[in-house]
Design a protein around this motif. Structure first.
Motif, PDB file in Angstrom:
ATOM      1  N   LYS A 204       0.823  -1.212   0.000  1.00 49.53           N
ATOM      2  CA  LYS A 204       0.000   0.000   0.000  1.00 49.53           C
ATOM      3  C   LYS A 204       0.860   1.267   0.000  1.00 49.53           C
ATOM      4  O   LYS A 204       0.331   2.372  -0.110  1.00 49.53           O
ATOM      5  CB  LYS A 204      -0.951   0.002   1.196  1.00 49.53           C
ATOM      6  CG  LYS A 204      -2.042  -1.060   1.076  1.00 49.53           C
ATOM      7  CD  LYS A 204      -3.040  -0.968   2.221  1.00 49.53           C
ATOM      8  CE  LYS A 204      -4.153  -2.002   2.046  1.00 49.53           C
ATOM      9  NZ  LYS A 204      -5.133  -1.952   3.155  1.00 49.53           N
ATOM     10  N   GLY A 205       2.151   1.070   0.138  1.00 48.69           N
ATOM     11  CA  GLY A 205       3.077   2.194   0.042  1.00 48.69           C
ATOM     12  C   GLY A 205       2.985   3.193   1.176  1.00 48.69           C
ATOM     13  O   GLY A 205       3.403   4.346   1.023  1.00 48.69           O
ATOM     14  N   CYS A 206       2.480   2.769   2.324  1.00 44.36           N
ATOM     15  CA  CYS A 206       2.298   3.710   3.436  1.00 44.36           C
ATOM     16  C   CYS A 206       3.556   3.872   4.284  1.00 44.36           C
ATOM     17  O   CYS A 206       3.626   4.781   5.114  1.00 44.36           O
ATOM     18  CB  CYS A 206       1.126   3.266   4.313  1.00 44.36           C
ATOM     19  SG  CYS A 206      -0.471   3.340   3.444  1.00 44.36           S
ATOM     20  N   GLN A 207       4.532   2.979   4.114  1.00 48.05           N
ATOM     21  CA  GLN A 207       5.799   3.111   4.820  1.00 48.05           C
ATOM     22  C   GLN A 207       6.925   3.372   3.818  1.00 48.05           C
ATOM     23  O   GLN A 207       6.763   3.155   2.614  1.00 48.05           O
ATOM     24  CB  GLN A 207       6.125   1.827   5.612  1.00 48.05           C
ATOM     25  CG  GLN A 207       5.343   1.664   6.894  1.00 48.05           C
ATOM     26  CD  GLN A 207       3.916   1.191   6.652  1.00 48.05           C
ATOM     27  OE1 GLN A 207       3.693   0.297   5.834  1.00 48.05           O
ATOM     28  NE2 GLN A 207       2.961   1.794   7.339  1.00 48.05           N
TER      29      GLN A 207
ATOM     30  N   SER B 170      12.716  -1.288   4.105  1.00 47.20           N
ATOM     31  CA  SER B 170      12.683  -2.719   3.790  1.00 47.20           C
ATOM     32  C   SER B 170      13.743  -3.092   2.772  1.00 47.20           C
ATOM     33  O   SER B 170      13.755  -4.215   2.257  1.00 47.20           O
ATOM     34  CB  SER B 170      11.293  -3.098   3.234  1.00 47.20           C
ATOM     35  OG  SER B 170      10.276  -2.768   4.153  1.00 47.20           O
ATOM     36  N   GLY B 171      14.621  -2.152   2.468  1.00 45.41           N
ATOM     37  CA  GLY B 171      15.692  -2.436   1.517  1.00 45.41           C
ATOM     38  C   GLY B 171      15.213  -2.502   0.078  1.00 45.41           C
ATOM     39  O   GLY B 171      15.867  -3.119  -0.772  1.00 45.41           O
TER      40      GLY B 171
ATOM     41  N   GLN C  88       8.421   7.569  -4.896  1.00 43.25           N
ATOM     42  CA  GLN C  88       9.367   8.486  -5.547  1.00 43.25           C
ATOM     43  C   GLN C  88      10.718   8.447  -4.854  1.00 43.25           C
ATOM     44  O   GLN C  88      11.769   8.387  -5.511  1.00 43.25           O
ATOM     45  CB  GLN C  88       8.821   9.911  -5.535  1.00 43.25           C
ATOM     46  CG  GLN C  88       9.807  10.964  -6.052  1.00 43.25           C
ATOM     47  CD  GLN C  88       9.237  12.371  -6.005  1.00 43.25           C
ATOM     48  OE1 GLN C  88       8.198  12.637  -6.575  1.00 43.25           O
ATOM     49  NE2 GLN C  88       9.928  13.274  -5.308  1.00 43.25           N
ATOM     50  N   ASN C  89      10.721   8.455  -3.528  1.00 41.58           N
ATOM     51  CA  ASN C  89      11.979   8.425  -2.771  1.00 41.58           C
ATOM     52  C   ASN C  89      12.757   7.138  -2.987  1.00 41.58           C
ATOM     53  O   ASN C  89      13.973   7.101  -2.810  1.00 41.58           O
ATOM     54  CB  ASN C  89      11.701   8.622  -1.283  1.00 41.58           C
ATOM     55  CG  ASN C  89      11.405  10.068  -0.937  1.00 41.58           C
ATOM     56  OD1 ASN C  89      11.739  10.976  -1.689  1.00 41.58           O
ATOM     57  ND2 ASN C  89      10.769  10.293   0.198  1.00 41.58           N
ATOM     58  N   ALA C  90      12.047   6.073  -3.361  1.00 45.83           N
ATOM     59  CA  ALA C  90      12.711   4.796  -3.603  1.00 45.83           C
ATOM     60  C   ALA C  90      13.147   4.642  -5.058  1.00 45.83           C
ATOM     61  O   ALA C  90      13.670   3.596  -5.442  1.00 45.83           O
ATOM     62  CB  ALA C  90      11.786   3.641  -3.218  1.00 45.83           C
TER      63      ALA C  90
END
Length: 599
Positions: free
Chosen positions: A75-78, A83-84, A115-117
């Motif tokens: 869900k992309g909430c974290q 989580s690498g 986006q940050n990932a």
């Protein structure tokens, strides 16, 4: 109890107004772009997706990528980094489009984390069977303000059925390649683009107000170039609501509405006991509409951009300057006809319709391909609502996508915008005609009023009414300077006087901007310096010149004596040398002592 004990009616009324807005104008259209699946063959084809109301969509362009569905944090909430997980593409590979599920957190937070990932775009799969909706940013959430402003990747919502197809293909090990296409999101029928901005003069509504005001200032230069070149037709609009009939005589309606409840805006601070009222906002909205109409009559509608940006700078609510008095100063500085603006505004206390505001309420209702306007701010380009962040580059790209191909103005091709707003009325900025100094600066963003730097001298002030060195400075033009070279301009705002042909000044050419009386004088250095008389000064200078003359004569005499002695010495030496080789008239012949070899 929230907000220091506000009454239930105070909380209820804005809610009722929003209920009315959605029920009376409930045709909200979702702006879509085309999503084309290139592989695998099992789901190849075109699908609809709803453009997110944040980030930067690629209007007029397209983007190809490979879809990834994370194993964890679906869900992309974290944060994915915790989580690498990384979505950064390897060199030569297609960009990564991350698919996440709807639910549990804001749409914008999901996109920010992806986006940050390293995601190049984000697809959000709906979790229920329903028509597509527009993903919007959260209202009044200060914690979300920082990341919403920094989202740059595009995002789109896909329906549940298509989301399941994507997940199934990925689960089977297929490579899912898709193409997001924004080329038809904005119609582009001709050489002129019509666009409108639904805005608000309220500057106390939180994150969205701050972002709107920054956009207005940043986009102004491009807007002026497009309007002045005849490439676009721009129209500003303002949303108002009417008060439900049952509440028209209530204290809340009277404080929020004009014309007996016909045109209302929510209280800026959401507190009826202090600060500005909703009717103050409606009144300024009306004034800004009339500024545009009066400027349009003079065939200079772009002056609206100068007014709204200047009003925001000079008349903010936080400084208690928001209102008629400050607004009229801005109007005057821009050379607009105040009487025409007042006539256009009409009587806000009349128990009758206001033609300008009534027209605005009717315009809120969608027509043709455009839905109802219910979100502030909203940009409409060629009758299609723009979705995405109100950011200069993104909006300019959307507007440029509205031109017929090959008819785009130069600003769409290379970003080179040239304006010359300072030539007319000095741009409404401060100027000193006698000293030929102005605070008007012509930039890509349009003209700005900033105290200038002249010959290394920095002027200080608000740029509109004055530019000065300090509060104690007193000079004829109300404008002075500080910094190296300041004494060359208006004597640096210091005392100066000419006595019997001799000029005296208290200006010290340094960075501290201080005025110091010259030697022999006493005073504050600004208004006066008193001391040495003119005759004493002349006598003092005369003595100096006498000493210099005496020294000069002494030096000249010494030089002549030295020159005579040197010449005499040189003559004797030359005569001695010559006497060895040839007899002089005054000497006997001397034998030759030089041996000469003979054959």
């Amino acid at each position: 109890m929230g907000r220091c004990g506000r009454s239930k009616a105070a909380i209820l009324l804005p809610f009722l107004l929003l209920i009315w807005a959605e029920s009376a104008m409930g045709r909200f259209l979702v702006e879509k772009n085309s999503l084309k699946v290139l592989s695998p063959e099992s789901i190849k084809g075109n699908y609809d997706s709803a453009i997110g109301n944040f980030g930067i969509p690629q209007y007029g362009g397209s983007m190809a990528g490979t879809v990834v569905y994370p194993k964890d944090n679906r869900k992309g909430c974290q944060k994915f980094e915790d989580s690498g997980i990384s979505f950064k593409s390897k060199p030569g590979a297609l960009p990564t489009f991350v698919l996440v599920d709807r639910g549990d957190c804001f749409f914008a937070l999901k996109v920010w984390n992806a986006q940050n990932a390293g995601a190049a775009a984000v697809l959000v799969a709906d979790h229920r069977e329903e028509p597509l909706i527009t993903m919007d940013s959260p209202e009044e959430d200060r914690a979300a303000a920082e990341y919403i402003a920094n989202i740059t990747v595009p995002s789109a919502l896909v329906d549940k059925a298509f989301g399941e197809q994507l997940k199934k293909a990925l689960g089977n090990g297929d490579m899912v390649n898709v193409n997001l296409d924004w080329r038809e999101s904005v119609p582009h029928p001709d050489e002129r683009v019509e666009y409108e901005l639904w805005t608000n003069s309220n500057d106390e509504c939180g994150v969205k107000c701050d972002m709107l005001m920054e956009f207005l200032k940043d986009f102004k230069g491009a807007a002026l170039m497009l309007e002045q070149g005849g490439y676009t037709q721009f129209t500003p609009h303002y949303i108002t609501w009417y008060c439900p009939e049952a509440f028209t005589v209530s204290k809340q309606c009277k404080s929020q509405c004009l014309n007996h409840g016909r045109y209302c805006a929510p209280d800026p601070e959401q507190d009826f006991s202090s600060g500005y009222d909703g009717k103050d906002v409606v009144l300024e909205n009306l004034r800004q509409l009339c500024v545009f109409r009066v400027a349009n009559e003079t065939r200079k509608p772009w002056i609206w951009w100068d007014y709204v940006t200047d009003f925001h700078i000079r008349c903010p609510m936080k400084e208690k300057k928001y209102g008629k008095e400050c607004a009229e100063e801005v109007i005057k500085s821009l050379g607009l006809d105040r009487s025409k603006i007042e006539k256009c505004m009409g009587d806000p206390d009349a128990d009758a319709d206001n033609p300008v505001l009534k027209e605005e309420q009717e315009a809120q209702i969608g027509k043709g391909s455009r839905g109802d306007v219910t979100i502030l701010p909203t940009l409409v380009v060629n009758n299609r609502q723009y979705r995405g962040k109100l950011e200069k580059g993104a909006v300019l790209k959307a507007i440029c996508a509205g031109f017929e191909e090959t008819t785009e103005p130069s600003v769409c091709l290379n970003g080179d915008v040239e304006t010359n707003e300072c030539l007319h009325n000095n741009g409404g900025c401060w100027e000193d005609k006698a000293a030929n100094v102005t605070a008007c600066k012509d930039t890509f963003r349009g003209r700005v009023c900033e105290c200038p730097v002249v010959n290394g001298v920095q002027f200080r002030g608000d740029g509109y009414r004055s530019c000065s060195a300090s509060k104690t400075t007193h000079i004829r033009s109300a404008c002075a300077a500080s910094g190296p070279g300041r004494c060359r301009i208006n004597n640096g705002g210091c005392w100066g006087e000419k006595r019997d042909g001799v000029t005296f000044s208290a200006c010290v050419d340094s960075d501290d901007g201080k005025c110091k009386c010259p030697p022999g004088f006493k005073g504050d250095g600004v208004k006066h310096c008193e001391g040495t008389s003119a005759s004493e000064v002349k006598y003092g200078w005369g003595a100096v010149w006498l000493v210099l003359i005496v020294l000069g004569l002494a030096g000249g005499g010494g030089y002549l004596v030295y020159k005579q002695r040197l010449r005499s010495y040189m003559d004797s030496e030359i005569r001695a040398i010559m006497a060895q080789y040839m007899p002089l008239d005054s000497q006997n012949e001397v034998p030759n002592h030089v041996d000469i070899d003979r054959a």
